[in-house]
Design a protein around this motif. Structure first.
Motif, short mmCIF file in Angstrom:
data_model
loop_
_atom_site.label_atom_id
_atom_site.label_comp_id
_atom_site.label_asym_id
_atom_site.label_seq_id
_atom_site.Cartn_x
_atom_site.Cartn_y
_atom_site.Cartn_z
N VAL A 48 0.83 -1.21 0.00
CA VAL A 48 0.00 0.00 0.00
C VAL A 48 0.87 1.26 0.00
O VAL A 48 0.61 2.20 -0.77
CB VAL A 48 -0.96 -0.01 1.22
CG1 VAL A 48 -1.60 1.36 1.40
CG2 VAL A 48 -2.03 -1.06 1.02
N ILE A 49 1.90 1.28 0.83
CA ILE A 49 2.76 2.46 0.88
C ILE A 49 3.48 2.65 -0.45
O ILE A 49 3.53 3.77 -1.00
CB ILE A 49 3.78 2.33 2.03
CG1 ILE A 49 3.07 2.42 3.39
CG2 ILE A 49 4.85 3.43 1.93
CD1 ILE A 49 3.98 2.18 4.57
N ALA A 50 4.03 1.57 -0.99
CA ALA A 50 4.77 1.67 -2.24
C ALA A 50 3.86 2.09 -3.40
O ALA A 50 4.22 2.95 -4.21
CB ALA A 50 5.44 0.34 -2.56
N LEU A 51 2.67 1.51 -3.47
CA LEU A 51 1.74 1.88 -4.54
C LEU A 51 1.28 3.33 -4.40
O LEU A 51 1.13 4.05 -5.40
CB LEU A 51 0.53 0.95 -4.53
CG LEU A 51 0.71 -0.41 -5.17
CD1 LEU A 51 -0.52 -1.27 -4.93
CD2 LEU A 51 0.96 -0.28 -6.66
N ALA A 59 9.46 6.03 -8.75
CA ALA A 59 8.50 5.01 -9.14
C ALA A 59 9.16 3.63 -9.21
O ALA A 59 8.56 2.63 -8.80
CB ALA A 59 7.88 5.36 -10.49
N VAL A 60 10.38 3.57 -9.73
CA VAL A 60 11.09 2.28 -9.83
C VAL A 60 11.36 1.72 -8.44
O VAL A 60 11.14 0.52 -8.17
CB VAL A 60 12.40 2.45 -10.61
CG1 VAL A 60 13.25 1.19 -10.50
CG2 VAL A 60 12.10 2.75 -12.08
N VAL A 117 9.73 -2.08 -3.89
CA VAL A 117 9.17 -2.29 -2.55
C VAL A 117 7.82 -3.00 -2.66
O VAL A 117 7.52 -3.91 -1.87
CB VAL A 117 9.01 -0.95 -1.81
CG1 VAL A 117 8.31 -1.15 -0.47
CG2 VAL A 117 10.38 -0.30 -1.58
N ALA A 118 7.01 -2.59 -3.64
CA ALA A 118 5.70 -3.24 -3.83
C ALA A 118 5.86 -4.71 -4.19
O ALA A 118 5.10 -5.57 -3.72
CB ALA A 118 4.91 -2.51 -4.91
N ILE A 119 6.86 -5.02 -5.02
CA ILE A 119 7.11 -6.42 -5.38
C ILE A 119 7.48 -7.23 -4.14
O ILE A 119 7.06 -8.39 -3.98
CB ILE A 119 8.22 -6.50 -6.45
CG1 ILE A 119 7.69 -5.95 -7.78
CG2 ILE A 119 8.71 -7.93 -6.63
CD1 ILE A 119 8.74 -5.80 -8.84
N ARG A 120 8.26 -6.63 -3.25
CA ARG A 120 8.59 -7.30 -1.99
C ARG A 120 7.32 -7.56 -1.16
O ARG A 120 7.14 -8.65 -0.60
CB ARG A 120 9.57 -6.45 -1.18
CG ARG A 120 9.84 -6.95 0.24
CD ARG A 120 10.40 -8.35 0.26
NE ARG A 120 10.67 -8.80 1.63
CZ ARG A 120 10.91 -10.06 1.96
NH1 ARG A 120 10.91 -11.01 1.02
NH2 ARG A 120 11.15 -10.38 3.21
#
Length: 298
Positions: A111-114, A261-262, A267-270
């Motif tokens: 959620v944070i990364a997105l 964004a990268v 982080v979102a992938i993690r």
């Protein structure tokens, strides 16, 4: 109520609808056994829970569009990620189990990364897709989605097959968003009758329908968190690629925005990985066994 708080309220209710729709699809996935083939598809179309999920997701989409009429993308888009936060405890309650710390950890990271990724998202499109470009984009997306589905069918483990289906669903939904932008612009320019002759009209329906079916396939044999998080990540990425490649969009902050964004994507992938492997946590309950299609009740 000010426009800002109206946008916030509509965004939160939209996220609730999306979360409820995901939970409904996850429950329905437990009731369809065997491969996701024509027989299972027929059972799906006859089940009231499927149409409930369609109604919830459609309502969420309409509320999201309404929220954008009152607020900016930087307010509305990050709040949409709350669907994952709502869906996790809801799905766990239906499964009569607690949400594991690993799942919460993965959800918070995602959620944070997105949210950060969406805040630095591209500016509004400078142009819309021409009919020829729309047809080319639609063909490329359908070919990509078809390749992913074929790959998913060759993956024996439900966890990773689910993730590939979720990526395909996110790509379909993201492309549908880009085509919807073109369709609404065509309505503004020449009216509804003119817009209906543009390939974006049919393309939006095809991609939205494909995304709905692929998302249903992604919930089979796994918990709700990982596929929902993967779709939430793949959706904006696909929309951004189409926007930057064909619609003249640029990232806020230029190269710095792309860098942020990268990093956010990594982080979102993690977070998605934590959600996908939550069942590996000692003491975590296994997914419920699906009911054979022949035993499916409405």
């Amino acid at each position: 109520m000010s426009g800002f708080w109206t946008a916030v309220l509509l965004s939160v209710v939209s996220a609730l609808c999306y979360g409820a729709g995901a939970v409904a699809q996850r429950r329905l996935a437990d009731r369809i056994g065997g491969p996701f083939d024509r027989r299972a598809l027929g059972a799906l179309m006859r089940h009231r829970l499927w149409w409930t999920a369609v109604a919830l997701n459609s309502t969420g989409a309409l509320l999201h569009v309404a929220a954008l009429a009152f607020g900016t993308l930087t307010v509305v888009q990050p709040l949409g990620t709350l669907a994952l936060v709502f869906a996790l405890p809801w799905a766990a309650r239906w499964a009569a189990r607690p949400v594991t710390p690993r799942e919460w950890h993965g959800a918070v990271l995602t959620v944070i990364a997105l949210s950060v990724m969406l805040v630095v998202a591209p500016t509004s499109a400078a142009s819309t897709l021409s009919p020829a470009t729309t047809a080319a984009v639609l063909a490329a997306v359908l070919l990509s989605v078809g390749a992913l589905v074929a790959a998913a069918h060759r993956i024996p483990h439900p966890r990773w097959s689910s993730q590939v289906h979720a990526v395909a669903a996110g790509i379909a939904f993201g492309a549908a968003s880009a085509l919807t932008k073109t369709f609404t612009d065509e309505i503004a320019a020449g009216g509804a009758a003119h817009a209906l002759t543009h390939p974006a009209a049919l393309g939006t329906l095809v991609l939205a329908g494909a995304g709905a079916l692929l998302s249903q396939a992604s919930y089979r044999g796994v918990a709700v968190g990982a596929p929902l998080a993967t779709m939430s990540l793949a959706n904006p990425v696909a929309a951004v690629l189409i926007g930057m490649g064909f619609m003249g969009e640029e990232y806020m902050g230029g190269s710095w925005g792309v860098g942020v964004a990268v990093i956010s994507g990594m982080v979102a992938i993690r977070g998605v990985h934590l959600l996908a492997t939550a069942a590996d946590t000692p003491g975590a309950p296994p997914p419920a066994a699906p009911t054979p299609v022949g035993a499916l009740h409405r």
